[in-house]
Design a protein around this motif. Structure first.
Motif, PDB file in Angstrom:
ATOM      1  N   GLU A  79       0.827  -1.208   0.000  1.00 51.64           N
ATOM      2  CA  GLU A  79       0.000   0.000   0.000  1.00 51.64           C
ATOM      3  C   GLU A  79       0.861   1.258   0.000  1.00 51.64           C
ATOM      4  O   GLU A  79       0.555   2.237  -0.686  1.00 51.64           O
ATOM      5  CB  GLU A  79      -0.964  -0.008   1.185  1.00 51.64           C
ATOM      6  N   ILE A  80       1.938   1.238   0.771  1.00 49.99           N
ATOM      7  CA  ILE A  80       2.855   2.389   0.779  1.00 49.99           C
ATOM      8  C   ILE A  80       3.516   2.536  -0.591  1.00 49.99           C
ATOM      9  O   ILE A  80       3.659   3.645  -1.111  1.00 49.99           O
ATOM     10  CB  ILE A  80       3.900   2.249   1.907  1.00 49.99           C
ATOM     11  N   ARG A  82       2.293   1.585  -3.468  1.00 54.06           N
ATOM     12  CA  ARG A  82       1.280   2.082  -4.406  1.00 54.06           C
ATOM     13  C   ARG A  82       1.016   3.573  -4.217  1.00 54.06           C
ATOM     14  O   ARG A  82       0.753   4.291  -5.188  1.00 54.06           O
ATOM     15  CB  ARG A  82       0.003   1.263  -4.281  1.00 54.06           C
ATOM     16  N   GLU A  83       1.086   4.040  -2.984  1.00 51.17           N
ATOM     17  CA  GLU A  83       0.941   5.476  -2.736  1.00 51.17           C
ATOM     18  C   GLU A  83       2.062   6.246  -3.441  1.00 51.17           C
ATOM     19  O   GLU A  83       1.827   7.300  -4.039  1.00 51.17           O
ATOM     20  CB  GLU A  83       0.963   5.769  -1.236  1.00 51.17           C
ATOM     21  N   GLN A  86       1.439   6.263  -7.130  1.00 46.46           N
ATOM     22  CA  GLN A  86       0.371   7.220  -7.441  1.00 46.46           C
ATOM     23  C   GLN A  86       0.904   8.653  -7.427  1.00 46.46           C
ATOM     24  O   GLN A  86       0.567   9.461  -8.287  1.00 46.46           O
ATOM     25  CB  GLN A  86      -0.782   7.087  -6.441  1.00 46.46           C
ATOM     26  N   LYS A  87       1.761   8.965  -6.468  1.00 42.32           N
ATOM     27  CA  LYS A  87       2.343  10.312  -6.390  1.00 42.32           C
ATOM     28  C   LYS A  87       3.180  10.607  -7.644  1.00 42.32           C
ATOM     29  O   LYS A  87       3.151  11.728  -8.157  1.00 42.32           O
ATOM     30  CB  LYS A  87       3.206  10.458  -5.143  1.00 42.32           C
ATOM     31  N   ASP A  90       0.750  11.353 -10.332  1.00 47.02           N
ATOM     32  CA  ASP A  90       0.176  12.684 -10.134  1.00 47.02           C
ATOM     33  C   ASP A  90       1.154  13.788 -10.526  1.00 47.02           C
ATOM     34  O   ASP A  90       0.743  14.876 -10.928  1.00 47.02           O
ATOM     35  CB  ASP A  90      -0.255  12.874  -8.679  1.00 47.02           C
TER      36      ASP A  90
END
Length: 111
Positions: A79-80, A82-83, A86-87, A90
């Motif tokens: 999850e970390i 994937r964050e 995602q950043k 972005d």
């Protein structure tokens, strides 16, 4: 020279890899017949294999990269990770938001 073309590709990328193979064969491999090794993180489908074999002048092998070599290692919190991916997406970093691209980079860099 002992060598081979090693290609990491997915079934859905068939058209693109065929275009690359046509170029390799036309400009180089028609004379040298270096073998090809195609790798995927999933099983190759029969259509992919058949079309590839029709376009190469040398032996072909198809392999599957096991999840232990492809996915996040046990010591990484997915999850970390994937964050972070995602950043990057972005921030408009090229391919930065694609998890599969990060797996590919890790695989090619030797984990």
């Amino acid at each position: 020279m002992n060598a081979a073309f090693v290609v990491l590709v997915r079934n859905q990328e068939l058209d693109g890899i065929l275009q690359s193979i046509r170029s390799i064969e036309r400009h180089f491999n028609q004379w040298f017949h270096y073998p090809y090794v195609f790798l995927n993180d999933a099983d190759f489908d029969e259509e992919f294999k058949a079309k590839i074999k029709r376009h190469v002048s040398a032996p072909v092998e198809f392999g599957k990269v096991e999840s232990t070599l492809w996915d996040f290692p046990d010591w990484v919190d997915p999850e970390i990770a994937r964050e972070g991916i995602q950043k990057q997406g972005d921030a408009d970093i090229m391919y930065g938001g694609m998890e599969s691209y990060h797996h590919m980079c890790r695989f090619y860099s030797g984990f």
